[in-house]
Design a protein around this motif. Structure first.
Motif, mmCIF file in Angstrom:
data_model
loop_
_atom_site.group_PDB
_atom_site.id
_atom_site.type_symbol
_atom_site.label_atom_id
_atom_site.label_comp_id
_atom_site.label_asym_id
_atom_site.label_seq_id
_atom_site.Cartn_x
_atom_site.Cartn_y
_atom_site.Cartn_z
ATOM 1 N N LEU A 126 0.813 -1.220 0.000
ATOM 2 C CA LEU A 126 0.000 0.000 0.000
ATOM 3 C C LEU A 126 0.844 1.267 0.000
ATOM 4 O O LEU A 126 0.458 2.281 -0.585
ATOM 5 C CB LEU A 126 -0.931 0.000 1.212
ATOM 6 C CG LEU A 126 -2.011 -1.087 1.243
ATOM 7 C CD1 LEU A 126 -2.817 -0.994 2.531
ATOM 8 C CD2 LEU A 126 -2.937 -0.967 0.040
ATOM 9 N N ALA A 127 2.002 1.219 0.662
ATOM 10 C CA ALA A 127 2.832 2.418 0.776
ATOM 11 C C ALA A 127 3.923 2.488 -0.283
ATOM 12 O O ALA A 127 4.674 3.460 -0.337
ATOM 13 C CB ALA A 127 3.468 2.480 2.167
ATOM 14 N N SER A 128 4.024 1.470 -1.145
ATOM 15 C CA SER A 128 5.077 1.467 -2.171
ATOM 16 C C SER A 128 4.890 2.629 -3.148
ATOM 17 O O SER A 128 3.780 2.829 -3.653
ATOM 18 C CB SER A 128 5.053 0.152 -2.950
ATOM 19 O OG SER A 128 5.218 -0.956 -2.093
ATOM 20 N N PRO A 129 5.934 3.408 -3.432
ATOM 21 C CA PRO A 129 5.801 4.497 -4.410
ATOM 22 C C PRO A 129 5.423 3.947 -5.780
ATOM 23 O O PRO A 129 5.994 2.961 -6.239
ATOM 24 C CB PRO A 129 7.192 5.134 -4.425
ATOM 25 C CG PRO A 129 7.830 4.700 -3.143
ATOM 26 C CD PRO A 129 7.276 3.347 -2.840
ATOM 27 N N LEU A 130 4.467 4.602 -6.413
ATOM 28 C CA LEU A 130 3.966 4.154 -7.709
ATOM 29 C C LEU A 130 4.484 5.091 -8.789
ATOM 30 O O LEU A 130 4.230 6.297 -8.751
ATOM 31 C CB LEU A 130 2.437 4.154 -7.690
ATOM 32 C CG LEU A 130 1.702 3.320 -8.737
ATOM 33 C CD1 LEU A 130 2.048 1.838 -8.573
ATOM 34 C CD2 LEU A 130 0.198 3.515 -8.601
ATOM 35 N N PHE A 131 5.207 4.539 -9.747
ATOM 36 C CA PHE A 131 5.801 5.323 -10.826
ATOM 37 C C PHE A 131 4.941 5.196 -12.077
ATOM 38 O O PHE A 131 4.568 4.096 -12.466
ATOM 39 C CB PHE A 131 7.222 4.844 -11.111
ATOM 40 C CG PHE A 131 8.154 5.019 -9.949
ATOM 41 C CD1 PHE A 131 8.907 6.176 -9.815
ATOM 42 C CD2 PHE A 131 8.273 4.034 -8.983
ATOM 43 C CE1 PHE A 131 9.763 6.343 -8.739
ATOM 44 C CE2 PHE A 131 9.130 4.184 -7.902
ATOM 45 C CZ PHE A 131 9.875 5.342 -7.777
#
Length: 297
Positions: free
Chosen positions: A256-261
């Motif tokens: 959920l907290a993973s940065p999305l590129f």
């Protein structure tokens, strides 16, 4: 303005391509070595600097013009650096946490009459939460797609997962694995139910299909209508899991907290290539080594 020599082997064994030259000039523009309004050297000067023919330089300049970085590209006077980069939905935007970033991108994708979403993920948690936004907009009558097709690749229940894994000892009775499997199935069921409910409530043609991968995916990938690719990395960390009311120290990854590129087709040539290659990768997995997946409570 005099452009300094790049630290590249222009006299090496390999001739530079138009893309190589475009990338080098693009880096100068982004670094500020070439500023908005600056005039580039002539094609002859650039050809001499990079050790190529003028036609190769001309192709590179046209590429940068297509990206919106150069203006007035012609065979006559040298072009200038554009006053501002081309506006896109993703340029200059810092990556946000997956849970935050995905919902508005899905809402925009669902504004198309025919929605196609492809996903590679560890569980369906982020997607399940983020879909609440476009579903809400459909119920409010603000968007109304005619069809929705969602394909989701998840790790198979039959494999030995890379994570979650107990830090010490074995997964006795497979309790950690079963915890993940229960979450995977429950989240997938909720996601499918919420989308299929749009059939009866709004007459939308909905198809949701799951298939299983024979490996633990280290990334999550969302492909939206063939136009945008959203990528996040699963970072494995030490975590405390609640397994049957017992705390278990394990290596796990929270998505959920993973940065999305974000990579958007048409934003740049690299973005376009990333979207296209990501779609090819997904389609290949779907058609070859993935297997049928049945979700059970």
């Amino acid at each position: 303005m005099v452009v300094t020599q790049e630290n590249v082997a222009v006299n090496g064994s390999r001739k530079l391509s138009p893309q190589d030259i475009a990338d080098a000039l693009r880096d100068r523009i982004r670094s500020g070595a070439l500023k908005p309004g600056d005039r580039l050297p002539t094609q002859a000067v650039l050809a001499e600097e990079f050790g190529v023919e003028r036609g190769t330089v001309r192709q590179a300049l046209k590429t940068l013009q297509g990206d919106g970085l150069l203006a007035n590209v012609s065979k006559g006077s040298p072009p200038r650096v554009a006053a501002a980069p081309p506006p896109t939905t993703t340029a200059g935007v810092e990556p946000q946490a997956s849970m935050v970033a995905l919902a508005p991108r899905l809402a925009e994708a669902f504004s198309d009459p025919h929605v196609h979403i492809d996903v590679v993920s560890y569980t369906a948690e982020t997607l399940m939460i983020a879909l609440g936004e476009p579903v809400r907009l459909i119920h409010e009558g603000r968007i109304r797609p005619e069809s929705i097709s969602v394909r989701i690749l998840l790790p198979s229940s039959d494999i030995d997962l890379a994570f979650p894994k107990p830090i010490e000892g074995e997964d006795k009775g497979g309790r950690v694995h079963q915890r993940w499997l229960t979450q995977r199935n429950a989240q997938g069921q909720v996601l499918r139910h919420n989308l299929r409910a749009l059939r009866s409530s709004h007459g939308i043609d909905v198809e949701v299909t799951f298939r299983a991968l024979p490996f633990t995916t280290p990334v999550k990938l969302y492909l939206l209508n063939g136009r945008e690719a959203l990528l996040a990395y699963y970072t494995v960390e030490r975590s405390t899991l609640d397994v049957d009311s017992t705390e278990v120290e394990a290596y796990d990854a929270g998505g959920l907290a993973s940065p999305l590129f974000s990579f958007e087709k048409g934003a740049t040539q690299r973005d376009t290539a990333f979207v296209e290659e990501s779609q090819k990768w997904f389609d290949a997995l779907w058609a070859t080594i993935s297997t049928d997946l049945t979700l059970s409570w």
